[in-house]
Design a protein around this motif. Structure first.
Motif, PDB file in Angstrom:
ATOM      1  N   ALA A 155     -26.096   4.581  -4.338  1.00 44.17           N
ATOM      2  CA  ALA A 155     -27.184   4.300  -5.665  1.00 44.17           C
ATOM      3  C   ALA A 155     -26.054   3.873  -6.821  1.00 44.17           C
ATOM      4  O   ALA A 155     -26.713   3.705  -7.782  1.00 44.17           O
ATOM      5  CB  ALA A 155     -27.606   5.500  -5.658  1.00 44.17           C
ATOM      6  N   ALA A 156     -24.811   3.676  -6.743  1.00 46.50           N
ATOM      7  CA  ALA A 156     -23.978   3.213  -7.620  1.00 46.50           C
ATOM      8  C   ALA A 156     -23.514   2.085  -7.496  1.00 46.50           C
ATOM      9  O   ALA A 156     -22.289   1.495  -8.232  1.00 46.50           O
ATOM     10  CB  ALA A 156     -22.762   4.193  -7.899  1.00 46.50           C
ATOM     11  N   ALA A 157     -23.795   1.245  -6.353  1.00 44.63           N
ATOM     12  CA  ALA A 157     -23.349   0.057  -5.967  1.00 44.63           C
ATOM     13  C   ALA A 157     -23.314  -1.126  -7.007  1.00 44.63           C
ATOM     14  O   ALA A 157     -22.653  -1.734  -7.251  1.00 44.63           O
ATOM     15  CB  ALA A 157     -23.957  -0.576  -4.572  1.00 44.63           C
ATOM     16  N   ALA A 158     -24.946  -0.812  -7.703  1.00 48.67           N
ATOM     17  CA  ALA A 158     -24.961  -1.873  -8.817  1.00 48.67           C
ATOM     18  C   ALA A 158     -24.178  -1.573 -10.103  1.00 48.67           C
ATOM     19  O   ALA A 158     -23.616  -2.724 -10.705  1.00 48.67           O
ATOM     20  CB  ALA A 158     -26.553  -1.993  -9.371  1.00 48.67           C
ATOM     21  N   ASP A 159     -23.782  -0.470 -10.264  1.00 45.93           N
ATOM     22  CA  ASP A 159     -22.798   0.099 -11.303  1.00 45.93           C
ATOM     23  C   ASP A 159     -21.425  -0.616 -11.194  1.00 45.93           C
ATOM     24  O   ASP A 159     -20.924  -1.326 -11.781  1.00 45.93           O
ATOM     25  CB  ASP A 159     -22.716   1.413 -11.660  1.00 45.93           C
ATOM     26  N   LEU A 160     -20.887  -0.324 -10.249  1.00 46.24           N
ATOM     27  CA  LEU A 160     -19.654  -0.938  -9.544  1.00 46.24           C
ATOM     28  C   LEU A 160     -19.468  -2.481  -9.752  1.00 46.24           C
ATOM     29  O   LEU A 160     -18.575  -2.944 -10.015  1.00 46.24           O
ATOM     30  CB  LEU A 160     -19.120  -0.369  -8.537  1.00 46.24           C
ATOM     31  N   ALA A 161     -20.659  -3.060  -9.463  1.00 50.41           N
ATOM     32  CA  ALA A 161     -20.793  -4.608  -9.364  1.00 50.41           C
ATOM     33  C   ALA A 161     -20.701  -5.127 -10.693  1.00 50.41           C
ATOM     34  O   ALA A 161     -20.258  -6.201 -11.168  1.00 50.41           O
ATOM     35  CB  ALA A 161     -22.113  -5.149  -8.683  1.00 50.41           C
ATOM     36  N   ARG A 162     -20.895  -4.353 -11.817  1.00 52.13           N
ATOM     37  CA  ARG A 162     -20.725  -4.728 -13.189  1.00 52.13           C
ATOM     38  C   ARG A 162     -19.425  -4.473 -13.750  1.00 52.13           C
ATOM     39  O   ARG A 162     -19.242  -5.099 -14.977  1.00 52.13           O
ATOM     40  CB  ARG A 162     -21.777  -3.684 -14.166  1.00 52.13           C
ATOM     41  N   MET A 163     -18.426  -4.094 -13.042  1.00 54.96           N
ATOM     42  CA  MET A 163     -17.118  -3.755 -13.500  1.00 54.96           C
ATOM     43  C   MET A 163     -16.370  -5.389 -13.708  1.00 54.96           C
ATOM     44  O   MET A 163     -16.650  -6.183 -12.767  1.00 54.96           O
ATOM     45  CB  MET A 163     -16.208  -3.083 -12.487  1.00 54.96           C
ATOM     46  N   PRO A 164     -15.872  -5.578 -14.903  1.00 53.91           N
ATOM     47  CA  PRO A 164     -15.362  -6.891 -15.220  1.00 53.91           C
ATOM     48  C   PRO A 164     -14.328  -7.375 -13.987  1.00 53.91           C
ATOM     49  O   PRO A 164     -13.476  -6.716 -13.522  1.00 53.91           O
ATOM     50  CB  PRO A 164     -14.570  -6.713 -16.422  1.00 53.91           C
ATOM     51  N   GLU A 165     -14.468  -8.833 -13.735  1.00 56.75           N
ATOM     52  CA  GLU A 165     -13.727  -9.508 -12.698  1.00 56.75           C
ATOM     53  C   GLU A 165     -12.362  -9.195 -13.213  1.00 56.75           C
ATOM     54  O   GLU A 165     -11.182  -9.223 -12.267  1.00 56.75           O
ATOM     55  CB  GLU A 165     -13.992 -10.663 -12.637  1.00 56.75           C
ATOM     56  N   GLU A 166     -11.890  -9.208 -14.313  1.00 55.39           N
ATOM     57  CA  GLU A 166     -10.361  -9.212 -14.782  1.00 55.39           C
ATOM     58  C   GLU A 166      -9.844  -8.028 -14.599  1.00 55.39           C
ATOM     59  O   GLU A 166      -8.793  -7.870 -14.479  1.00 55.39           O
ATOM     60  CB  GLU A 166     -10.396  -9.415 -16.308  1.00 55.39           C
ATOM     61  N   VAL A 167     -10.660  -6.731 -14.246  1.00 57.78           N
ATOM     62  CA  VAL A 167     -10.095  -5.403 -13.817  1.00 57.78           C
ATOM     63  C   VAL A 167      -9.241  -5.629 -12.493  1.00 57.78           C
ATOM     64  O   VAL A 167      -8.081  -5.093 -12.464  1.00 57.78           O
ATOM     65  CB  VAL A 167     -10.857  -4.441 -13.611  1.00 57.78           C
ATOM     66  N   SER A 168      -9.582  -6.549 -11.535  1.00 52.39           N
ATOM     67  CA  SER A 168      -8.979  -6.859 -10.250  1.00 52.39           C
ATOM     68  C   SER A 168      -7.678  -7.654 -10.357  1.00 52.39           C
ATOM     69  O   SER A 168      -6.844  -7.548  -9.537  1.00 52.39           O
ATOM     70  CB  SER A 168      -9.981  -7.353  -9.271  1.00 52.39           C
ATOM     71  N   HIS A 169      -7.302  -8.147 -11.591  1.00 50.95           N
ATOM     72  CA  HIS A 169      -6.142  -8.801 -11.722  1.00 50.95           C
ATOM     73  C   HIS A 169      -5.030  -7.698 -11.981  1.00 50.95           C
ATOM     74  O   HIS A 169      -3.793  -8.218 -12.050  1.00 50.95           O
ATOM     75  CB  HIS A 169      -6.109  -9.839 -13.082  1.00 50.95           C
ATOM     76  N   GLY A 170      -5.288  -6.424 -12.503  1.00 51.55           N
ATOM     77  CA  GLY A 170      -4.411  -5.476 -12.855  1.00 51.55           C
ATOM     78  C   GLY A 170      -3.644  -4.790 -11.799  1.00 51.55           C
ATOM     79  O   GLY A 170      -2.329  -4.744 -11.786  1.00 51.55           O
ATOM     80  N   PRO A 171      -4.172  -4.566 -10.545  1.00 53.77           N
ATOM     81  CA  PRO A 171      -3.153  -4.109  -9.544  1.00 53.77           C
ATOM     82  C   PRO A 171      -2.014  -5.030  -9.092  1.00 53.77           C
ATOM     83  O   PRO A 171      -2.315  -6.278  -9.127  1.00 53.77           O
ATOM     84  CB  PRO A 171      -4.212  -4.002  -8.286  1.00 53.77           C
ATOM     85  N   SER A 172      -1.019  -4.734  -8.655  1.00 57.31           N
ATOM     86  CA  SER A 172      -0.042  -5.319  -8.027  1.00 57.31           C
ATOM     87  C   SER A 172      -0.439  -5.980  -6.890  1.00 57.31           C
ATOM     88  O   SER A 172      -0.688  -4.851  -5.945  1.00 57.31           O
ATOM     89  CB  SER A 172       1.209  -4.793  -8.236  1.00 57.31           C
ATOM     90  N   HIS A 173       0.015  -7.002  -6.453  1.00 58.61           N
ATOM     91  CA  HIS A 173      -0.312  -7.492  -4.992  1.00 58.61           C
ATOM     92  C   HIS A 173       0.650  -6.951  -4.008  1.00 58.61           C
ATOM     93  O   HIS A 173       0.157  -6.410  -2.991  1.00 58.61           O
ATOM     94  CB  HIS A 173       0.274  -9.089  -4.938  1.00 58.61           C
ATOM     95  N   VAL A 174       2.051  -6.790  -4.456  1.00 58.29           N
ATOM     96  CA  VAL A 174       2.877  -6.079  -3.541  1.00 58.29           C
ATOM     97  C   VAL A 174       2.433  -4.524  -3.547  1.00 58.29           C
ATOM     98  O   VAL A 174       2.508  -4.010  -2.487  1.00 58.29           O
ATOM     99  CB  VAL A 174       4.236  -5.997  -4.063  1.00 58.29           C
ATOM    100  N   GLY A 175       1.730  -3.855  -4.589  1.00 61.90           N
ATOM    101  CA  GLY A 175       1.201  -2.631  -4.553  1.00 61.90           C
ATOM    102  C   GLY A 175       0.069  -2.436  -3.351  1.00 61.90           C
ATOM    103  O   GLY A 175       0.213  -1.391  -2.812  1.00 61.90           O
ATOM    104  N   VAL A 176      -0.727  -3.371  -3.400  1.00 60.69           N
ATOM    105  CA  VAL A 176      -1.722  -3.455  -2.418  1.00 60.69           C
ATOM    106  C   VAL A 176      -1.286  -3.595  -1.069  1.00 60.69           C
ATOM    107  O   VAL A 176      -1.661  -2.860  -0.215  1.00 60.69           O
ATOM    108  CB  VAL A 176      -2.621  -4.476  -2.661  1.00 60.69           C
ATOM    109  N   ILE A 177      -0.288  -4.228  -0.728  1.00 58.21           N
ATOM    110  CA  ILE A 177       0.450  -4.427   0.423  1.00 58.21           C
ATOM    111  C   ILE A 177       0.988  -3.175   0.775  1.00 58.21           C
ATOM    112  O   ILE A 177       0.954  -2.606   2.043  1.00 58.21           O
ATOM    113  CB  ILE A 177       1.596  -5.435   0.292  1.00 58.21           C
ATOM    114  N   ALA A 178       1.810  -2.245  -0.058  1.00 56.92           N
ATOM    115  CA  ALA A 178       2.483  -1.187   0.135  1.00 56.92           C
ATOM    116  C   ALA A 178       1.320  -0.101   0.585  1.00 56.92           C
ATOM    117  O   ALA A 178       1.522   0.733   1.371  1.00 56.92           O
ATOM    118  CB  ALA A 178       3.134  -0.660  -0.935  1.00 56.92           C
ATOM    119  N   HIS A 179       0.302  -0.019  -0.222  1.00 55.23           N
ATOM    120  CA  HIS A 179      -0.797   1.134  -0.099  1.00 55.23           C
ATOM    121  C   HIS A 179      -1.428   0.887   1.193  1.00 55.23           C
ATOM    122  O   HIS A 179      -1.683   1.831   1.987  1.00 55.23           O
ATOM    123  CB  HIS A 179      -1.660   1.074  -1.349  1.00 55.23           C
ATOM    124  N   THR A 180      -1.854  -0.396   1.552  1.00 51.17           N
ATOM    125  CA  THR A 180      -2.281  -0.655   3.054  1.00 51.17           C
ATOM    126  C   THR A 180      -1.675  -0.151   4.090  1.00 51.17           C
ATOM    127  O   THR A 180      -2.126   0.356   5.108  1.00 51.17           O
ATOM    128  CB  THR A 180      -2.772  -2.137   2.882  1.00 51.17           C
TER     129      THR A 180
END
Length: 392
Positions: free
Chosen positions: A259-284
């Motif tokens: 029931a919160a999917a629509a809320d999350l969809a409103r998160m600004p696209e630029e937020v996804s620019h903040g994580p480190s790509h190498v960080g995402v690789i490490a966490h995965t």
């Protein structure tokens, strides 16, 4: 939710690998804030080498120059797989996730989705100090619902605070720390369902910080907030950061209930620019391939909890310590020592041991200190010896 026994044949205890001299070569906050004569058992960094699958994934990425911007859903898929195997929970839908720079910044973005300036955010004190700092910086008001004497959620107190928070028709949110930092309390399914029912009754939205979820004592079950009835409109923040010591490799995931999917969809696209790509690789890599290392760590933490309890009983019996069911943090009640509101200052100045002061954790923190257990048994033993000597 199922618990995983800590059976780690062939995996060395990561807490016993690095010497003090090796640790002092580190340049991170834990090891550079204080002089070399201080034992740092404070900020949430672990004294461990990284899991080999994480090292391999990061070095391979650097070797091929894969250091651009993050993309794709590998992290969310890895977290969903981990949750399924580890907690018996199949509730993470990749399409209801978003990468965020880290858990605290993800909390800020989630709170922006469900509250406005001047609204109230409820927390259970004593609690992780950045909850106060970040929430107030984003122009929301923090209101405390202190934990009970048993260090568990006081549902009557919580309901009273919820009622005040929404008075006059204002929006409000509940920032849930699960598992709880600094106490190590793991909330039960019944407690979380009661929280969801209260939030629904009073119209609050729940944002859950579940960063410590993988760090459980043996035999303890973790219940994801979004798995309980009534939590469908909740938001959760998760990360491999704490469990695999990846704070310097920034990445986290926001997870929405159905029931919160629509809320999350409103998160600004630029937020996804903040994580480190190498960080995402490490966490995965950690979530997919680092579970044997994690189990060895958890077994070592079980040993350290028992060791600390024994050492305190022998050398500092006036310090009350209830080993937590999660996290690698020990919450020490030092009030009987007569050291005032900030015993951590005394242990630092007289014993050269750095702990976290309990005061920034809010109501219930005075007279307490937080000790980081994620180090070698030798350093824990030396730290308690110094703390006791500081009172002689």
């Amino acid at each position: 939710m199922k618990s995983i026994p800590h059976d780690t044949p062939g995996e060395p205890n990561p807490l016993r690998v690095l010497s003090l001299d090796q640790l002092r070569c580190r340049t991170s906050m834990k090891w550079r804030t204080y002089p070399d004569d201080v034992l740092p058992l404070w900020v949430a960094e672990m004294d461990v080498p990284l899991a080999e699958p994480v090292v391999r994934a990061v070095t391979d990425a650097v070797a091929r120059g894969d250091t651009g911007y993050p993309a794709g859903t590998a992290y969310a898929e890895a977290l969903a797989g981990f949750a399924r195997k580890r907690w018996g929970w199949d509730g993470i839908a990749v399409e209801r996730t978003a990468i965020v720079p880290d858990v605290m910044l993800g909390i800020v973005e989630a709170l922006k989705l469900v509250t406005g300036p001047g609204d109230t955010v409820v927390v259970n004190s004593p609690v992780y100090p950045p909850f106060y700092q970040f929430v107030e910086h984003m122009d929301r008001r923090v209101e405390e619902a202190p934990l009970g004497a048993d260090l568990r959620i006081d549902l009557d107190e919580l309901e009273a605070v919820f009622r005040r928070a929404v008075a006059g028709g204002r929006r409000a949110a509940y920032l849930l720390c699960s598992p709880h930092n600094p106490t190590g309390t793991v909330h039960t399914a019944g407690e979380l369902a009661a929280v969801a029912a209260l939030a629904g009754r009073h119209g609050l939205r729940v944002v859950a910080d579940e960063i410590h979820a993988p760090v459980l004592a043996s035999g303890v079950d973790f219940v994801p907030y979004l798995s309980v009835p009534g939590a469908e409109n909740g938001l959760s923040l998760m990360s491999a950061s704490k469990a695999w010591n990846l704070a310097g490799l920034k990445a986290a995931l926001a997870v929405a209930g159905p029931a919160a999917a629509a809320d999350l969809a409103r998160m600004p696209e630029e937020v996804s620019h903040g994580p480190s790509h190498v960080g995402v690789i490490a966490h995965t890599a950690a979530l997919r391939d680092g579970t044997a290392w994690l189990d060895a760590l958890l077994a070592g933490l079980d040993d350290n909890r028992r060791l600390l309890a024994a050492l305190l009983a022998e050398h500092l019996p006036a310090v009350a310590y209830r080993p937590g069911d999660a996290t690698y943090l020990a919450w020490l009640d030092c009030r009987a020592l007569g050291l005032g509101d900030d015993p951590a200052t005394v242990f630092l100045e007289r014993g050269r041991v750095a702990l976290n002061s309990g005061i920034p954790f809010g109501t219930g923190g005075a007279g307490h200190a937080r000790l980081n257990l994620a180090t070698s048994p030798e350093l824990i033993t030396e730290a308690v010896r110094r703390m006791a000597a500081a009172l002689a």
